[in-house]
Write an enzyme that holds these catalytic residues in place. Structure first.
Site, mmCIF file in Angstrom:
data_model
loop_
_atom_site.group_PDB
_atom_site.id
_atom_site.type_symbol
_atom_site.label_atom_id
_atom_site.label_comp_id
_atom_site.label_asym_id
_atom_site.label_seq_id
_atom_site.Cartn_x
_atom_site.Cartn_y
_atom_site.Cartn_z
ATOM 1 N N LYS A 115 43.920 59.886 -11.600
ATOM 2 C CA LYS A 115 44.584 58.571 -11.341
ATOM 3 C C LYS A 115 45.875 58.479 -12.757
ATOM 4 C CE LYS A 115 40.441 57.653 -13.727
ATOM 5 N NZ LYS A 115 38.377 57.095 -13.679
ATOM 6 N N ARG A 142 29.963 47.174 -13.330
ATOM 7 C CA ARG A 142 31.560 46.812 -13.372
ATOM 8 C C ARG A 142 31.825 46.439 -11.940
ATOM 9 N NH1 ARG A 142 35.455 51.684 -16.150
ATOM 10 N NH2 ARG A 142 34.795 52.731 -13.647
ATOM 11 N N TYR A 164 65.072 52.880 -39.616
ATOM 12 C CA TYR A 164 65.137 51.782 -38.897
ATOM 13 C C TYR A 164 63.874 51.805 -40.713
ATOM 14 C CZ TYR A 164 67.163 50.699 -34.476
ATOM 15 O OH TYR A 164 67.902 50.428 -33.054
ATOM 16 N N MET A 181 62.701 53.748 -30.411
ATOM 17 C CA MET A 181 63.222 54.074 -29.199
ATOM 18 C C MET A 181 62.881 54.960 -28.318
ATOM 19 S SD MET A 181 64.009 51.196 -26.333
ATOM 20 C CE MET A 181 63.503 49.469 -27.273
#
Ligand SMILES: *Cc1c(COP(=O)(O)O)cnc(C)c1O
Length: 384
Positions: free
Chosen positions: A52, A149, A280, A328
């Site tokens: 998954k 759950r 930055y 980024m």
């Protein structure tokens, strides 16, 4: 110097050289080794590999291909969409959808494509009773043994079987077995594990004869440390990727091999006089003459912003660190005491040198999250 060559120079990895240099290399040998470790720990059980969330970030299609070739018995995924992606590969093992269906259409699709569904609530029972099935539907019934759950409580089970036996679909329905999940298998000595295992075994004794006996309980932590949790199906995820679920033990201490090597390259070099600010927010100041490598990896690739100013990385296999803020698409590597050049390899995570377990601890999270954060734009490339 063989600059520009991948560390895995095999043909399979060749296209890695023709794009932005930021790749997650997936070691098929390591994956096979870890599957063999699973089988050695619980011999005789069928292995449903949890792939998954893009195989915990390792690439679901890539890992499914390797695991299928190694003879895995099934896959566990989170949604029908994930099951469909694997179905498209035409592999033999089928997918079990852990959260089951979200509509009656998904029930029909699962039956048609041979996905197995976990059934855990009344809505799903209703859809099963009211969907025309063209082919047999295979299901696991989820039992809540203490996680609280998903799943039916043991008290609800008689009613669940009444409903399933009362449906016109009962001839098309194959109730494979009961399935439950442990809440604390990452701390195997915790007595709550024994409580859940005992409760599950009791429920199996009481209701197992209504099923085909293909029950399923343990995940990685339990496979590694709770041998009496063994069932017909076992569901390893994390350990297949060579990672340890235990905070105090690394995957290598458990004889697992790390599957992921996340690497990039130096795409530019700056030589900065003392007193220069970097990046930055000018978050780093060169206190002496400094060489800085610009690396093609940033938070847009899933490289956490908190890895700025000091996270360990390897440049050409030599220890280095990040400088300044993570951008980024880019970050900075300290090359001041290194002869590294344009195109040289930067190891960001994994590869046996920078274990995800350690990075997880430094970011106050778990290795599960570190892997799943690697962005989809990072190609996953299967290597030997
Ligand atoms: C993710 C998951 C697994 C696999 O767990 P690991 O700890 O990664 O081995 C097994 N069962 C269920 C229900 C899961 O959600």
């Amino acid at each position: 110097m063989s600059r520009g060559n991948s560390v895995y120079a095999g043909r399979l990895c060749y296209h890695a050289l023709m794009s932005r240099p930021n790749h997650a290399l997936i070691s098929s040998c390591a994956l096979q080794h870890n599957l063999a470790q699973v089988r050695a720990l619980m011999p005789g059980s069928r292995v449903m590999a949890a792939i998954k969330a893009n195989a915990y970030g390792h690439g679901a299609k890539q890992c499914a291909g390797v695991l299928a070739a190694a003879g895995v018995d099934g896959f566990a995924v989170a949604s029908i969409e994930e099951a469909e992606e694997i179905h498209g590969l035409g592999l033999r093992p089928s997918c079990t959808v852990l959260a089951g269906a979200f509509s009656s259409e998904e029930i029909a699709l699962a039956a048609a494509h041979g996905h197995r569904l976990v059934v855990h609530n009344q809505e799903q029972l209703f859809w099963i009773r009211n969907t025309a099935l063209s082919s047999p539907l295979e299901i696991f019934l989820k039992v809540d043994s203490g996680m609280h759950r998903l799943g039916f409580s043991p008290e609800e089970l008689p009613g669940v079987f009444d409903q399933l036996h009362g449906t016109g679909n009962r001839l098309s329905l194959r109730i494979l077995g009961l399935l439950s999940h442990l809440a604390r298998s990452d701390t195997p000595e915790d007595p709550y594990n024994a409580h859940q295992i005992n409760l599950f075994q009791k429920v199996v004794q009481e209701f197992g004869h209504y099923t085909l006996g293909e029950h399923s309980l343990p995940n990685s932590g339990a496979i590694l440390s709770l041998p009496h949790s063994r069932t017909f199906w076992i569901r390893p995820g994390l350990m297949l990727y060579g990672l340890s679920p235990f905070i105090s033990q690394s995957g290598s201490a458990l004889d697992l091999l790390p599957v992921l090597t996340w690497q990039s390259r130096i795409i530019s070099i700056r030589e900065l006089p003392a007193g220069s600010w970097l990046g930055y927010g000018s978050a780093w100041l060169a206190k002496e003459f400094s060489r800085v490598g610009i690396v093609a990896c940033g938070y847009g690739d899933g490289y956490d912003r908190r890895m700025g100013n000091g996270a360990p990385i390897l440049v050409n296999g030599q220890p280095s660190r990040t400088l300044g803020r993570i951008s980024m698409d880019l970050c900075f590597a300290d090359l001041t005491h290194s002869g590294a050049q344009y195109g040289d390899t930067v190891l960001l995570m994994g590869g046996g040198k920078l274990p995800l377990e350690k990075i997880a601890i430094s970011l106050d999270t778990i290795p599960y999250e570190i892997g799943t954060r690697i962005a989809t734009r990072v190609p996953r490339i299967v290597c030997p």
